[in-house]
Structures are given as structure tokens and as C-alpha cells.
Design a protein around this motif. Structure first.
Motif, PDB file in Angstrom:
ATOM      1  N   ILE A  54       3.274  -1.195   4.076  1.00 24.29           N
ATOM      2  CA  ILE A  54       2.764   0.168   3.883  1.00 24.29           C
ATOM      3  C   ILE A  54       3.947   1.120   3.717  1.00 24.29           C
ATOM      4  CG2 ILE A  54       2.486   0.443   6.411  1.00 24.29           C
ATOM      5  CD1 ILE A  54      -0.009   2.321   4.804  1.00 24.29           C
ATOM      6  N   MET A  65      -6.743  -1.348   3.243  1.00 22.75           N
ATOM      7  CA  MET A  65      -5.753  -2.076   4.038  1.00 22.75           C
ATOM      8  C   MET A  65      -6.348  -3.368   4.600  1.00 22.75           C
ATOM      9  SD  MET A  65      -3.726  -0.702   7.387  1.00 22.75           S
ATOM     10  CE  MET A  65      -2.858   0.612   6.583  1.00 22.75           C
ATOM     11  N   ILE A 122      -5.844  -6.252  10.385  1.00 24.21           N
ATOM     12  CA  ILE A 122      -4.772  -5.847   9.471  1.00 24.21           C
ATOM     13  C   ILE A 122      -3.707  -6.931   9.395  1.00 24.21           C
ATOM     14  CG2 ILE A 122      -5.156  -3.359   9.733  1.00 24.21           C
ATOM     15  CD1 ILE A 122      -2.615  -3.362  11.529  1.00 24.21           C
ATOM     16  N   GLN A 177       0.863  -1.192   0.000  1.00 29.23           N
ATOM     17  CA  GLN A 177       0.000   0.000   0.000  1.00 29.23           C
ATOM     18  C   GLN A 177       0.895   1.236   0.000  1.00 29.23           C
ATOM     19  OE1 GLN A 177      -3.197  -0.292   2.739  1.00 29.23           O
ATOM     20  NE2 GLN A 177      -3.773   1.852   2.602  1.00 29.23           N
ATOM     21  N   ALA A 189      -3.348  -5.636   2.940  1.00 24.07           N
ATOM     22  CA  ALA A 189      -2.023  -5.061   2.680  1.00 24.07           C
ATOM     23  C   ALA A 189      -1.016  -5.590   3.693  1.00 24.07           C
ATOM     24  CB  ALA A 189      -2.091  -3.540   2.753  1.00 24.07           C
TER      25      ALA A 189
END
Lengths: 143, 432
Positions: free
Chosen positions: B180, B172, B203, B132, B177
Motif C-alpha cells: 500500500i 484491499m 488482508i 494499492q 493487495a
């Protein structure tokens, strides 16, 4: 028995206290007691007011840093040795007082000492056992 | 097992790297001499011709280039390739004056993206990852650079750009993801938002690459803990290409400089002398592979230290310490170099906000330094003793960092003057 005291961070500069009192006046908040502890750069303004919730809200809204603390308001007879008696009781009970200040001119025969203590409720009990009056909020005209 | 994107370069022996740098530097000097009148004039002013530069041992002979040169030459004055060969420009934000624009040929873009890819692989990135990219896209180099690097590694790339936190968090979580890339302050903001919304379990992030801003070790620990990731630093500047000039590896003790593309020197910002290895000073870069916008001995103004200590990751590329400050921010107080960034780091470490102001004065022929810090509800209490205790600890921590006594003065919130949203950090009242 504890009542709310508000402590405000005051930078040492001309007119800063005035700004606070103006704010309180504008919001029709009545002061019951006031004390300032100072250092070279700033002071801690400690106040007891008739409406501490409202006072805290308007102070914070104005950008001031303020917090509340529980304190005891203890009646001290307006006679020589009045405070002495109170301090003797506290000393005998081994109570540590962080700080204290007085209010005079209340509408009865007593003066009042504002005490900041680690355990306000416990000390209130000790004082009452010795016949010392601990004022509640209503008695001091606090909502 | 450490993975590399271009192992032959990242782990080259010192001899191989020096030989490569020598060859590339000589070619680069000839390229600017032939194609950039501005450079040729600067070299002629010093009585130099390309023949004087036979390798990196001659680098010190070349004139420095500064941001002022870039502004003087704006927009096309330093361009070393015909416009027909250029495919991209990127630009600085221009917050400190006139904009600087940098040009890229397709080859330049390729090499830049390779540098970013090295950073991603060093952070554990593979073609299995979902990357991401939440740096801004556009003139700013962050988004385009990491986007290109992510493509090269083969990650599934989410070109989010910055802002719109709701959308960031939705992508996300929905797309899982795993890496990042954004500024450290935005990472902190995202981490707080994730915490507030209770999304931590949803996450899948494992690593973050954060750059384009100064950030402290405390911030790193904070972000790592809140997001459950490993946080990597990355360094670059628009003038030299963008992110990826230097990048951090798993050891997290400094950033490896891509020496096959950039030669780093450390100079004394006052005397401009080249300093021996391990000295703290201003970082100077010479690009040796750039076609469109080559920079010779460009003064970054960043103060850092280089280290050739063996790195556990196996890379042989020299490491730079996270910049400790900017040479143009440096104050000399009682003969000691003081950087506002050092003071900021101490404040954050001790739970104070980064809203501060430094007042330097001279009283009775002696320098004084005072740090104004805005009071916060967290530090404030009804106990004078507790506030002064915290103040004392802060004074001691400042003394330990700076080596000199700095007075601390607690002031009311929002009382420190801000101009255009940025606080004026230093007031020097000394009349020297």
C-alpha cells in the motif's frame, strides 16, 4: 455503598467554574457536594450531584473532560470529636485515604465526609462494624 | 536477498557516481543557461558562466533557488523546454501561498517513475505484487508517481486515489493487495478501520510506502504492528519531481537519495554556507537529469543530516535522515535550535495528542518556552498525583530532546486556537 463522584478538568481562568455551574443549572442538576483541588495551571473539580449519569453526559457533550470515581459518604456526628472518631477507626484499620472533604447542612444532625479510598466497599464494612453510618445514595438525595 | 531496480546506479562506486554527477551537472548548467533567461540572469548576477562549473566541486558557486523564485517565475518562467516537448504538469497544494507548477517531458516522467520503482523494489516489491496506490491522483504528485513506479515494477496496480475508506478496504481484501502506498496519516486511519472491523485476518499486506507528510518512529511501529507490515518512508517534493527523490531500504535507517538524478547538499540556513558531511542543516537539491523543469541548488527548507555510512542493503546512495523540521519553523530559544516537530514527537511518544501550542517569551532577559497541551480523557483521572506525574515525565522527556527546560501547561480540549483548520503552533512573544 459507594456513590458516584464526578471529576472535571478545569483550566484556571476566570469564569470557568461558572460555565460548569450554568451548565448544571440549565440541565436542572442539583449539587450535593463540591470540592476543588488546584494546581497553578488547572484544578480538579469534584462534585456529587443528584443525577451523575446525566451530569456526566452533559459535561462531556459540552466538551469538558470528566470522569467518575467511587467515593464513600460517611456520617460524622455534629459534635466536637466527631471527625476524630472516624479518623481513629480508619487509622486503626490501616486505611489509606486518597483525599476527603466535607458536606455540611444536610437535613439531619450529621455532617458527611466524602472519602476516596482504594477499596470503598471494604472500608464501608469496617466502618459499619464500628457503628459508623455510611450514607447510601438515597439518603443523600441521589438518584 | 536484497533486490534492486537499477543496481548499476543504486550500488555504483563513489568514483563512478561522482564522475556521472560531474558530467550531468555540467550539461544541466549549460542547458539552463541556454534555455532559461531567469537562470541566466541569476548566474550573470554572480558573474558566472557555464564555463565556471566544471564539476560538483564548483556547485557551491551557483546561486540558490527558493520557493519565492518559483513563485516569481510562475507559471512558465523556469521552463527549460518548448511546450511542445512537455507532456505533464504537477502542482503543489498551494497552502503556503501561490501554487508552484512543475513541468515534465516524457523523459522526465520516465526517470521519475524509475525513482519510484526503486522505492517499491527496495520495499520488497516484484511483479507478483498487488500494489494499492491510495495517494491522491491529480495535480498532487503522490498518486501519479507511485502509479508509474508500480507499473515499471510490473505490480498489478490499484489506482485507488485517496478517500472512500469502505472502497479502499474492499479492494484491499477482495484483490489481496500486498503493498500500500499512501500518506502515513491515512495508513494509520486505514489500520484503525481494519482493526475496528476485524479485517486483520483478511488482508495480505506485507509492505507500505508512506510519504508526503512528517511522521514519527512511533507512528511507524504503530502502523507496522496494526497492519503486520514493514513500513517504508519515501521523500520527494513537487519541485524536484515528486516522491522518489529518496527512499528507504530494508535497513529503515534513513532514505537513499537517488544521486544519479539529484545532488544533495546540507547548508546552514542562516549563513548559507555548505556544511561538512554529517552536519544537521537545510537540505538543498540540484537536479541533474531534468529536462523541462531543472532546479539548481533548490532550498527545500527541510532540516536533515546526510550519511555515507555503509548500508547493509548494499546501496551506495547517500542516506538522508527523516527531516527533523523545517528551517522556516526553527525557533532559537536560549541559543538552542528548537523545532516544533521535535516537541510533537515527544508529545506523541508520551501519549499526549498532537494538539499543542508553543509560547516563547522573554522574562527578565531570559527566554522561556511553554508548551500548551490539550487534556484528553486518556490522560485525565481523578488523581491529581497521577496527572502531575505524567506532566513531570513529559517535562523530563522534553528536556532530554531539546536540551532546555520547557514548561508544560495542560489546557482544556479544543482551547488551542485553530485558523483554517490548522493550529497555530508557535507564538513568539519576544520583542527583540
Amino acid at each position: 455503598m459507594a456513590i458516584k463522584q464526578i471529576t472535571v478538568f478545569l483550566e484556571n481562568r476566570a469564569g470557568r467554574l461558572l460555565e460548569i455551574t450554568q451548565l448544571l443549572a440549565y440541565n436542572k442538576i442539583d449539587l450535593r457536594a463540591l470540592n476543588i483541588a488546584e494546581t497553578t495551571d488547572y484544578g480538579l473539580l469534584r462534585i456529587i450531584v443528584d443525577d451523575s449519569e446525566k451530569a456526566l453526559a452533559v459535561l462531556k457533550e459540552s466538551g469538558a473532560i470528566a470522569t467518575t470515581t467511587d467515593v464513600l459518604a460517611v456520617a460524622v456526628p455534629n459534635i466536637p470529636g466527631g471527625l476524630n472518631t472516624l479518623l481513629q477507626v480508619l487509622a486503626n484499620a490501616n486505611v489509606d485515604v486518597s483525599y476527603m472533604y466535607s458536606i455540611f447542612g444536610h437535613a439531619d444532625e450529621n455532617a458527611y465526609m466524602i472519602l476516596q479510598l482504594a477499596d470503598a466497599d471494604e472500608v464501608a464494612g469496617i466502618l459499619k462494624n464500628k457503628g459508623i453510618v455510611v450514607a447510601d445514595a438515597q439518603k443523600l438525595g441521589i438518584n | 536477498m536484497e533486490k534492486y531496480y537499477q543496481q548499476e546506479m543504486e550500488c555504483a562506486s563513489r568514483e563512478e557516481m561522482v564522475a556521472l554527477q560531474n558530467e550531468r551537472l555540467v550539461a544541466q548548467v549549460k542547458h539552463v543557461w541556454d534555455n532559461v533567461p531567469y537562470y541566466r540572469k541569476k548566474m550573470e548576477d554572480k558573474g558566472l558562466t557555464p564555463d565556471d562549473i566544471k564539476g560538483i566541486e564548483d556547485l557551491h558557486k551557483l546561486p540558490f533557488l527558493t520557493k519565492d523564485d518559483l513563485r516569481d517565475a510562475y507559471p512558465y518562467g523556469l521552463l527549460a523546454k518548448p511546450l511542445a516537448d512537455c507532456v505533464r504538469i504537477q502542482s503543489t497544494s498551494g497552502t503556503t501561498g501561490k501554487r508552484v507548477v512543475a513541468f515534465y517531458t516524457q523523459h522526465d516522467v520516465d526517470l521519475w517513475e524509475d525513482c519510484c520503482a526503486r522505492a517499491l523494489v527496495a520495499a520488497g516489491g516484484t511483479n507478483e505484487d498487488v500494489c494499492q496506490v491510495s495517494y491522491g491522483y491529480g495535480l498532487f504528485t503522490g498518486g501519479p508517481g507511485m502509479n508509474g513506479g508500480s507499473h515499471k515494477v510490473g505490480c498489478l496496480t490499484l489506482p485507488m486515489s485517496s478517500g472512500n475508506t469502505d472502497r479502499q478496504l474492499q479492494f484491499m481484501t477482495d484483490l489481496g493487495a500486498t503493498i500500500i502506498c499512501c500518506t502515513p496519516s491515512y495508513a494509520e486511519y486505514l489500520a484503525e478501520s481494519i482493526h475496528e472491523r476485524g479485517l486483520r485476518d483478511q488482508i495480505k499486506l506485507k509492505a507500505g510506502i508512506f510519504g508526503a507528510e512528517a511522521w514519527s518512529e512511533e507512528m511507524r511501529h504503530d502502523i507496522e504492528e496494526k497492519l503486520g507490515i514493514k513500513a517504508f518512508d519515501i521523500y520527494g517534493l513537487t519541485e524536484t519531481s515528486g516522491p522518489g527523490v529518496a527512499f528507504e531500504c530494508s535497513e529503515q535507517t534513513g532514505m537513499h537519495i537517488n544521486e544519479d538524478h539529484f545532488i544533495a547538499e546540507i547548508i546552514d540556513p542562516e549563513t548559507l554556507e555548505v556544511l561538512p558531511e554529517g552536519s544537521q542543516g537545510e537540505l538543498v537539491f540540484t537536479s541533474i537529469t531534468k529536462e523541462a523543469f531543472p532546479l539548481l541548488r533548490y532550498r527545500t527548507k527541510d532540516i536533515t543530516v546526510l550519511s555515507r555510512e555503509k548500508c547493509s542493503c548494499g546501496r551506495t546512495l547517500v542516506k538522508m535522515h527523516k527531516p527533523m523540521g523545517r528551517s522556516d519553523d526553527m525557533l532559537i530559544v536560549k541559543g538552542v535550535n528548537v523545532f516544533p516537530s521535535q516537541i510533537e514527537a515527544v508529545l506523541l511518544e508520551n501519549g499526549y495528542p498532537a494538539n499543542y501550542q508553543i509560547i516563547v517569551d522573554r522574562v527578565n532577559h531570559s527566554d522561556t518556552i511553554e508548551v500548551l497541551v490539550e487534556m484528553t480523557p486518556e490522560i485525565f483521572s481523578d488523581s491529581l498525583g497521577s496527572i502531575t506525574e505524567k506532566e513531570k515525565n513529559l517535562v523530563a522527556a522534553l528536556k532530554a530532546m531539546l536540551g532546555i527546560y520547557a514548561k508544560v501547561r495542560l489546557v482544556e480540549p479544543k482551547s488551542i486556537a485553530r485558523s483554517e483548520g490548522k493550529a497555530v503552533r508557535v507564538i513568539d512573544k519576544r520583542k527583540i
